[in-house]
Design an enzyme around this catalytic site. Structure first.
Site, PDB file in Angstrom:
ATOM      1  N   CYS A   1      -2.255   9.556   2.641  1.00  0.00           N
ATOM      2  CA  CYS A   1      -1.797   8.977   1.363  1.00  0.00           C
ATOM      3  C   CYS A   1      -2.751   9.306   0.221  1.00  0.00           C
ATOM      4  O   CYS A   1      -2.330   9.393  -0.925  1.00  0.00           O
ATOM      5  CB  CYS A   1      -1.634   7.475   1.496  1.00  0.00           C
TER       6      CYS A   1
ATOM      7  N   GLU B   1       0.888  -1.170   0.000  1.00  0.00           N
ATOM      8  CA  GLU B   1       0.000   0.000   0.000  1.00  0.00           C
ATOM      9  C   GLU B   1       0.920   1.212   0.000  1.00  0.00           C
ATOM     10  O   GLU B   1       1.489   1.567   1.036  1.00  0.00           O
ATOM     11  CB  GLU B   1      -0.899  -0.010   1.249  1.00  0.00           C
TER      12      GLU B   1
HETATM   13  P1  NAD Z   1       8.167   4.625   4.993  1.00  0.00           P
HETATM   14  O1  NAD Z   1       8.204   3.807   3.760  1.00  0.00           O
HETATM   15  O2  NAD Z   1       9.325   5.496   5.290  1.00  0.00           O
HETATM   16  O3  NAD Z   1       7.998   3.685   6.297  1.00  0.00           O
HETATM   17  C1  NAD Z   1       7.023   2.669   6.363  1.00  0.00           C
HETATM   18  C2  NAD Z   1       7.567   1.518   7.212  1.00  0.00           C
HETATM   19  O4  NAD Z   1       8.748   1.023   6.619  1.00  0.00           O
HETATM   20  C3  NAD Z   1       7.925   1.913   8.628  1.00  0.00           C
HETATM   21  O5  NAD Z   1       7.484   0.900   9.507  1.00  0.00           O
HETATM   22  C4  NAD Z   1       9.435   2.018   8.608  1.00  0.00           C
HETATM   23  O6  NAD Z   1      10.035   1.691   9.829  1.00  0.00           O
HETATM   24  C5  NAD Z   1       9.820   0.995   7.564  1.00  0.00           C
HETATM   25  N1  NAD Z   1      11.068   1.335   6.883  1.00  0.00           N
HETATM   26  C6  NAD Z   1      11.609   2.572   6.673  1.00  0.00           C
HETATM   27  N2  NAD Z   1      12.776   2.466   6.002  1.00  0.00           N
HETATM   28  C7  NAD Z   1      12.981   1.146   5.771  1.00  0.00           C
HETATM   29  C8  NAD Z   1      14.003   0.390   5.130  1.00  0.00           C
HETATM   30  N3  NAD Z   1      15.065   1.006   4.584  1.00  0.00           N
HETATM   31  N4  NAD Z   1      13.872  -0.947   5.070  1.00  0.00           N
HETATM   32  C9  NAD Z   1      12.802  -1.568   5.601  1.00  0.00           C
HETATM   33  N5  NAD Z   1      11.811  -0.901   6.239  1.00  0.00           N
HETATM   34  C10 NAD Z   1      11.892   0.420   6.337  1.00  0.00           C
HETATM   35  O7  NAD Z   1       6.819   5.445   4.932  1.00  0.00           O
HETATM   36  P2  NAD Z   1       6.315   6.588   5.912  1.00  0.00           P
HETATM   37  O8  NAD Z   1       7.158   7.800   5.755  1.00  0.00           O
HETATM   38  O9  NAD Z   1       6.135   6.040   7.284  1.00  0.00           O
HETATM   39  O10 NAD Z   1       4.838   6.871   5.337  1.00  0.00           O
HETATM   40  C11 NAD Z   1       4.585   7.797   4.319  1.00  0.00           C
HETATM   41  C12 NAD Z   1       4.368   7.093   2.996  1.00  0.00           C
HETATM   42  O11 NAD Z   1       3.422   6.055   3.126  1.00  0.00           O
HETATM   43  C13 NAD Z   1       3.779   8.038   1.947  1.00  0.00           C
HETATM   44  O12 NAD Z   1       4.401   7.800   0.710  1.00  0.00           O
HETATM   45  C14 NAD Z   1       2.317   7.647   1.895  1.00  0.00           C
HETATM   46  O13 NAD Z   1       1.669   7.936   0.682  1.00  0.00           O
HETATM   47  C15 NAD Z   1       2.402   6.182   2.142  1.00  0.00           C
HETATM   48  N6  NAD Z   1       1.138   5.700   2.675  1.00  0.00           N
HETATM   49  C16 NAD Z   1       0.379   4.871   1.914  1.00  0.00           C
HETATM   50  C17 NAD Z   1      -0.848   4.442   2.395  1.00  0.00           C
HETATM   51  C18 NAD Z   1      -1.744   3.542   1.600  1.00  0.00           C
HETATM   52  O14 NAD Z   1      -2.701   3.031   2.166  1.00  0.00           O
HETATM   53  N7  NAD Z   1      -1.490   3.320   0.319  1.00  0.00           N
HETATM   54  C19 NAD Z   1      -1.263   4.843   3.663  1.00  0.00           C
HETATM   55  C20 NAD Z   1      -0.440   5.676   4.400  1.00  0.00           C
HETATM   56  C21 NAD Z   1       0.759   6.098   3.907  1.00  0.00           C
END
Ligand code: NAD
Length: 460
Positions: A247, A213
């Site tokens: 998002c 997602e």
């Molecule tokens: P992110 O990708 O930075 O983090 C998400 C998760 O991934 C966290 O639990 C984090 O600890 C982990 N993570 C971070 N870096 C990592 C790595 N290098 N390796 C493995 N895991 C890692 O996202 P965010 O900043 O927390 O959220 C914002 C993003 O999420 C935006 O792009 C938003 O559009 C998207 N989002 C999508 C939805 C949806 O339903 N499609 C909902 C909410 C947010």
């Protein structure tokens, strides 16, 4: 909470528990969901406080978009679970009779759920509900960027589930990597497209099925015949709820040039009506999650002409809802996902121009179209692919659990919510059940010319 040592063996441990049958029966799943509901009720004020401490999320938004959302998802799931779990009859062609056929919903096993910070309670628990409903055991990793909420999520899980049924692991990318190195039976990831690609690569090593997602730029198109006042109200709400850190927030507006000025005036009036003359002071307006996120957004303010807003408060990580006119298509604000309260507005003379602009970032997670003309709206939706869409509204489609929620292309893979979530967390097993009453010899060797001619007649 999972200790550093047991983190390494989490997938194995949770798979063994799942295979022991703890969530095999519907009643066990139903009870687990009731315990979750109870734990949430008990922790309600802790959840609200945590969200306020993490990014000053207003109580109304915390309750409606995080707690009530999850409660409703639990209720819907419990109400319909019996029907969802029931094997679905499938047709059996005449030449295979008297066999019967059905589709059974089988849990994947041990699943990993990783969630982001922006709706840190809802986005951790909504997939968890579907996973439990489908009979999986779960390792949940909430985001480290909303640490107070992560702690409450951890205690809610500990209160609701015994170890080995659902466990949490808190921490950042290192913990996530440790988890991704293990072999899971399914991975459900919500977060950025960048990290989504890393998750997909890690899953590929074990051929683990995934749901991703992800994010991106969700366009909002306003036709010349749109109802201006309602349009402005619904766009401003969708953009400013959670201070734009949603998002599916409308990322930018494409508006028919005939009404561009009027729409901008209506948007500015609506911002003032909702958040007062000094939105930075408003209690109804969340803060940005981190200094890094604040600084990135502050830089984007320079990418266009500010029509209204633009004031910033670094100490409280706040930026006013800001309408930005005519940014260059090459600017950062039109290239990256904004994920904050900045709303670029670009005019078009013909809807085809809007479609071409959207095609620069294809397959958005959400697509919004405002018009009184239903036929034009349908034509537009058919021409522009997107994860989901709403006509004459923004964001609210996520609230209908009967609709699949998810992206396509760079905005994601797979869907969830309601029955869609139950199916996502289930393997669909085709089961063919043959009768022992008769056993026509037609298919068996040694093959004769007569058998071949019968087969030609039956199968064509
Ligand atoms: P992110 O990708 O930075 O983090 C998400 C998760 O991934 C966290 O639990 C984090 O600890 C982990 N993570 C971070 N870096 C990592 C790595 N290098 N390796 C493995 N895991 C890692 O996202 P965010 O900043 O927390 O959220 C914002 C993003 O999420 C935006 O792009 C938003 O559009 C998207 N989002 C999508 C939805 C949806 O339903 N499609 C909902 C909410 C947010």
């Amino acid at each position: 909470m999972v200790s550093a040592h047991s983190l390494k063996t989490a997938a194995e441990r949770l798979r063994a528990r799942q295979q022991s049958g703890i969530l095999c029966e519907r009643t066990a799943r139903d009870k687990a969901l009731s315990r979750l509901e109870q734990a949430i009720q008990t922790a309600e004020s802790d959840i609200l406080n945590a969200l306020s401490r993490d990014f000053r999320k207003p109580q109304f938004e915390s309750y409606s978009t995080e707690i009530a959302f999850i409660r409703s998802e639990i209720r819907q799931t419990q109400k319909h679970l019996k029907r969802w779990m029931r094997p679905q009859r499938a047709a059996t062609p005449l030449f295979l009779k008297p066999a019967s056929s059905r589709v059974e919903f089988e849990p994947w096993g041990a699943v990993l759920i990783m969630s982001p910070w922006n709706y840190p309670f809802q986005l951790a628990l909504a997939p968890l509900i579907s996973a439990i409903a489908a009979g999986n055991t779960v390792l949940l990793k909430p985001s480290e960027l909303a640490p107070h909420t992560a702690t409450v999520v951890e205690s809610v899980i500990a209160a609701a589930f015994p170890d080995g049924e659902v466990e949490t692991a808190t921490g950042g990318p290192e913990v996530a990597q440790e988890l991704l190195d293990q072999q899971w039976d399914h991975i459900f990831f919500t977060g950025s497209t960048r990290v989504g690609k890393l998750v997909y690569q890690a899953a590929a090593k074990h051929l683990t099925p995934v749901v991703l997602e992800l994010g991106g730029k969700s366009p909002c198109v306003v036709a010349a015949d749109a109802d201006l006042k309602t349009t402005a109200r619904r766009i401003v709400w969708g953009k400013c709820v959670n201070a734009g850190q949603t998002c599916i927030a409308p990322d930018y507006i494409l508006v028919d040039n005939q009404i561009k000025d009027k729409l901008c005036t209506a948007l500015a009036a609506e911002i003032t009506r909702a958040y007062g003359p000094a939105p930075l002071e408003s209690e109804d307006y969340a803060s940005l999650i981190s200094d890094e996120h604040y600084k990135r957004l502050e830089r984007l303010l320079a990418d266009g002409d500010i029509f209204c807003g633009g004031a910033c408060d670094a100490a409280n990580r706040r930026i006013e809802p800001t309408i930005l006119l005519d940014p260059s298509l090459q600017s950062s604000v039109m290239q990256e996902e904004i994920f904050g309260p900045i709303l670029p507005v670009i005019g078009f003379d013909h809807i085809g121009e809007a479609e071409q602009l959207i095609a620069r970032n294809p397959n958005p997670l959400a697509l919004y179209y405002f018009s009184r003309d239903r036929k034009a709206a349908s034509r537009f939706l058919k021409r522009v692919p997107s994860g989901g869409a709403a006509l004459n509204d923004t964001v609210m489609h996520v609230g209908n659990a009967a609709l699949p929620f998810g992206g396509r292309g760079t905005s994601g893979i797979g869907q969830y919510h309601g029955q869609w979530g139950f199916e996502t967390f289930s393997h669909k097993k085709g089961v063919f059940s043959q009768s022992l009453l008769i056993d026509p010899p037609l298919r068996y060797a040694p093959y004769s010319a007569r058998q071949l001619s019968v087969i030609r007649k039956v199968l064509g």
